[in-house]
Design an enzyme around this catalytic site. Sequence first.
Site, PDB file in Angstrom:
ATOM      1  N   GLU A 185      -7.917  -0.689  -2.958  1.00  0.00           N
ATOM      2  CA  GLU A 185      -7.979   0.254  -1.751  1.00  0.00           C
ATOM      3  C   GLU A 185      -9.069   1.415  -3.137  1.00  0.00           C
ATOM      4  O   GLU A 185      -7.915   1.893  -4.038  1.00  0.00           O
ATOM      5  CB  GLU A 185      -6.974   0.950  -1.788  1.00  0.00           C
ATOM      6  CG  GLU A 185      -6.280   2.382  -0.749  1.00  0.00           C
ATOM      7  CD  GLU A 185      -5.720   3.545  -0.610  1.00  0.00           C
ATOM      8  OE1 GLU A 185      -5.465   3.509   0.730  1.00  0.00           O
ATOM      9  OE2 GLU A 185      -4.726   2.707  -1.134  1.00  0.00           O
ATOM     10  N   ASP A 210       2.470   2.141   1.045  1.00  0.00           N
ATOM     11  CA  ASP A 210       1.847   2.281   0.545  1.00  0.00           C
ATOM     12  C   ASP A 210       2.468   3.093  -0.815  1.00  0.00           C
ATOM     13  O   ASP A 210       2.072   4.282  -0.970  1.00  0.00           O
ATOM     14  CB  ASP A 210       1.402   3.477   1.484  1.00  0.00           C
ATOM     15  CG  ASP A 210       0.048   4.338   0.311  1.00  0.00           C
ATOM     16  OD1 ASP A 210      -0.595   3.376   0.027  1.00  0.00           O
ATOM     17  OD2 ASP A 210      -0.792   5.361   0.906  1.00  0.00           O
TER      18      ASP A 210
END
Length: 384
Positions: free
Chosen positions: A123, A268
Amino acid sequence: MVERTVLAGARVVLPTGVAEGGRITVEGGRIAMNVPHEEITFDLTGHWIVPGFVDVHVHGGGGASFSAGSTEEALTAIRTHRAHGTTTMVASTVTGDLDDLARQAAVLAELTEQGDLAGIHFEGPFISPHRCGAHQPELLRDPDPADVRKLVDAARGAARMVTLAPELPGGLESVRMLADHGVIAAVGHTDSTYEATLDAIEAGATVATHLFNAMPSLLHRAPGPIAALLEDERVTVELINDGTHLHQAVLELAFARAGADRVAFITDAMGAAGMNDGMYPLGPMRVEVKDGVARIADGPTAGSIAGSTLTLDTAFKRAVTIDRLPVEDAVRALSANPARLLGVADRVGSLETGKDADLVVLDASYDLAGVMRKGEWLVRPEVG
């Protein structure tokens, strides 16, 4: 003689629906055919049995981070999430120097080769400075295909997903390169327009990284990436169902438009998952967790939400008790859909004969009561 475990009496969520008073037989680490009249090992009457959860986007837990470049820290994070029902997970990194990310990838690739992880998700750093969220702005860069390829190669076949902003120079070329190499291209931390997002999907992007978060809002004359990602049947949309990242009505909108087969709940989660409030690292940044919400503590992005402290058992309970999703839809979002996305649905993601015996036992209130991975109890139910 192979040991056999028989779980009986629970409401078992199968691909075909809920089996009342169902039975699961485990043999040799896999789900086996049920044998009539076999002796019950665990009477789980009053409980639920669902497939083990699959998390395609998680940064850490138990006070540890996948970005630390440490096998010990990675295993701590893995154990923490397994204890909350996540039996399959992809380790997510955060924006950093390319050489540092390559070193982290080497550690995580080894754990993938050992079967502890299902792969690596990068990410950043190929994301928009206008939507960087909890990523360090000075470390961001355009998604030059050569740089993206460097990280993919460093992962030694373990790269599963790369989040990038397709509107940046090199974005579409990188999406095509990732798709050609069998790596999921995800649209996220982006300032993309509706049209540019459609181009990215046509180029091969198939995932929306935490849809709604770190991207332009849905506007009536500028629908942006949200509308494009929701409307295309080829895209799986990630949602963080912690009550902080998304309003319940927005989650309902995503399910109504995308359908239950295209949603993947993610955590997350950063290192504070499973821990108390306090200060934690997230890559090169400091994060303060207060009342369970993680925010960047200082610097130019201070105050930004920094991932979550969520675990997937909590996401499941919220889905069925607060969001009022059918249990079958929650199972799709937490297990079946992410397993299919990763290409491992032949082994995990549903309770079917021949698949790994990865399962979660929940009590009548949907609280976690047991976790089994490959036939081994990680959390043993306190029942007969």
